[in-house]
Design a protein around this motif. Structure first.
Motif, mmCIF file in Angstrom:
data_model
loop_
_atom_site.group_PDB
_atom_site.id
_atom_site.type_symbol
_atom_site.label_atom_id
_atom_site.label_comp_id
_atom_site.label_asym_id
_atom_site.label_seq_id
_atom_site.Cartn_x
_atom_site.Cartn_y
_atom_site.Cartn_z
ATOM 1 N N GLU A 115 0.829 -1.202 0.000
ATOM 2 C CA GLU A 115 0.000 0.000 0.000
ATOM 3 C C GLU A 115 0.866 1.256 0.000
ATOM 4 N N GLU A 145 2.063 1.685 -3.568
ATOM 5 C CA GLU A 145 1.050 2.157 -4.509
ATOM 6 C C GLU A 145 0.626 3.594 -4.225
ATOM 7 N N ARG A 146 0.478 3.930 -2.952
ATOM 8 C CA ARG A 146 -0.131 5.210 -2.600
ATOM 9 C C ARG A 146 0.886 6.320 -2.357
ATOM 10 N N SER A 166 -5.259 13.640 1.171
ATOM 11 C CA SER A 166 -4.894 12.621 0.191
ATOM 12 C C SER A 166 -3.534 12.008 0.475
#
Length: 401
Positions: free
Chosen positions: A98, A101-102, A321
């Motif tokens: 994660e 990806e993030r 975000s």
């Protein structure tokens, strides 16, 4: 904690001679160069038509392009080369994949996780070289019974401390787990809600033990009333910009007709003199009832006095975000930071806040965590959201997935 650029770099002396050999992803060679305009991360002027030389997982040199020799060139022909961005204040993204990806695929090569359950610490510290965003972490936030974060977050995000002895033992436990930071809070409560805070002796014991263990103390402060006891305790960073003031049971403004109130300016001056880093996390508060000058003017004053500002957006709270924290960057600009100062906040200064002593700068001997973009971020920060090349520990990251 006052840490100059010279001290930061000198702590890495000799590493360039002991380069670790990595296996770059996507078949990239172990010895290669990236050429373009080098923005080192420390605020010095960019080097135009230079090349970054990478050997294994570290930067070996920065030279004019005509001195590259026969090394293979990777990446765009004339990109803008920066250290990988560091989001030094975020939460909850523990898993390696994660984080890859993030964060990593967006050019954020390292993060500071500042309050997560104790069980998440080993997972956060498992950051395979070149595979995911490197994480520094605090573990749970140390707090008195009933104190922040317990009134608003789950109990696993706090570790209750009832005495100086328990505080020292908690710091030792976190150090043994490998945490490079600890976090405390001086938060008296929101409006009519009163929350207990650490007494001076217990807070001082926590900070003293952290120094003995070589850990950085990050401190949550939203209310101005918590700032002075935090500074007295000996914290290294102030997390969030104090933007409200609970005084004699009533909310008070931190601004008057002259700007930041005098007693607040005095403490901001003290932070500057003591080398304490401010991580404003403006993005998360801009989404609340506190949006307004009380967020930006203290940051502006602190910056004008020579203060050190780091970059963090408090993801995932209030729908902030992951990925490149462009909105936090935009709001730092609203508070008076130039594009170069924002880049420095998101690289060198965030590395200092997290204790990443071998990241956050493009210098020989530093880890090869690199972001390359096609357009100049010093004229348009949005360019940072369009990475052309990301290198992590010397390995080229697959941006396409």
């Amino acid at each position: 904690m006052t840490l100059s650029r010279r001290t930061f770099i000198s702590s890495m002396a000799g590493l360039a001679a002991m380069l670790t050999t990595g296996v770059p992803a996507l078949g990239a060679p172990q010895l290669y160069a990236v050429k373009g305009t080098v923005i080192s991360g420390d605020g010095t002027p960019p080097l135009v038509d230079y090349a970054l030389l990478v050997d294994g997982d570290r930067i070996s040199d920065i030279v004019p392009v005509n001195m590259v020799g026969d090394r293979e060139i990777i990446g765009p022909d004339k990109g803008f080369i920066l250290p990988g961005i560091i989001n030094c204040h975020c939460h909850r993204i523990h898993d390696n994949e994660e984080r890859r990806e993030r964060y990593l695929r967006h050019g954020v090569t390292s993060i500071g996780d500042v309050a997560s359950p104790l069980k998440a610490v080993p997972e956060l510290l498992q950051s395979p070289s070149g595979i995911t965003a490197t994480a520094a972490c605090t573990g749970p936030l140390l707090c008195p019974p009933g104190g922040y974060p317990l009134p608003v977050h789950s109990s696993e995000h706090g570790m209750i401390i009832t005495s100086p002895k328990e505080g020292r033992e908690a710091v030792q436990r976190l150090a043994d787990l490998g945490a490079g930071m600890v976090k405390i809070a001086f938060e008296p409560g929101v409006l009519d809600k009163q929350w207990p805070m650490f007494d001076a002796v217990t807070a001082g014991a926590i900070c003293d033990e952290a120094r003995k263990q070589g850990l950085i103390v990050r401190c949550h402060v939203e209310d101005f009333a918590g700032l002075e006891p935090a500074l007295n305790a000996g914290v290294h960073t102030v997390e969030h910009v104090p933007h409200r003031w609970r005084h004699e049971g009533l909310p008070r403004p931190v601004l008057d007709e002259g700007g930041v109130i005098p007693q607040y300016r005095r403490l901001l001056d003290r932070m500057v003199n003591d080398g304490i880093i401010l991580t404003p996390t403006l993005d998360v508060f801009s989404r609340s009832m506190w949006e307004g000058p009380q967020l930006y003017e203290p940051v502006r004053y602190f910056l004008e006095q020579g203060g050190t500002v780091a970059l963090g957006n408090d993801h995932p709270y209030r729908r902030t975000s992951a990925g490149m924290p462009l909105n936090e960057m935009r709001l730092l600009g609203k508070a008076g930071l130039s594009e170069m100062q924002i880049v420095t906040a998101g690289t060198f200064h965030s590395a200092m806040a997290c204790g990443f002593y071998d990241r956050g700068l493009l210098e020989p001997g530093m880890k090869a965590d690199v972001l390359v973009v096609a357009e100049n971020p010093l004229t348009d920060l949005a360019a940072l959201g369009r990475p052309s090349l990301v290198i992590k520990d010397g390995m080229v990251v697959d941006l396409a997935g």
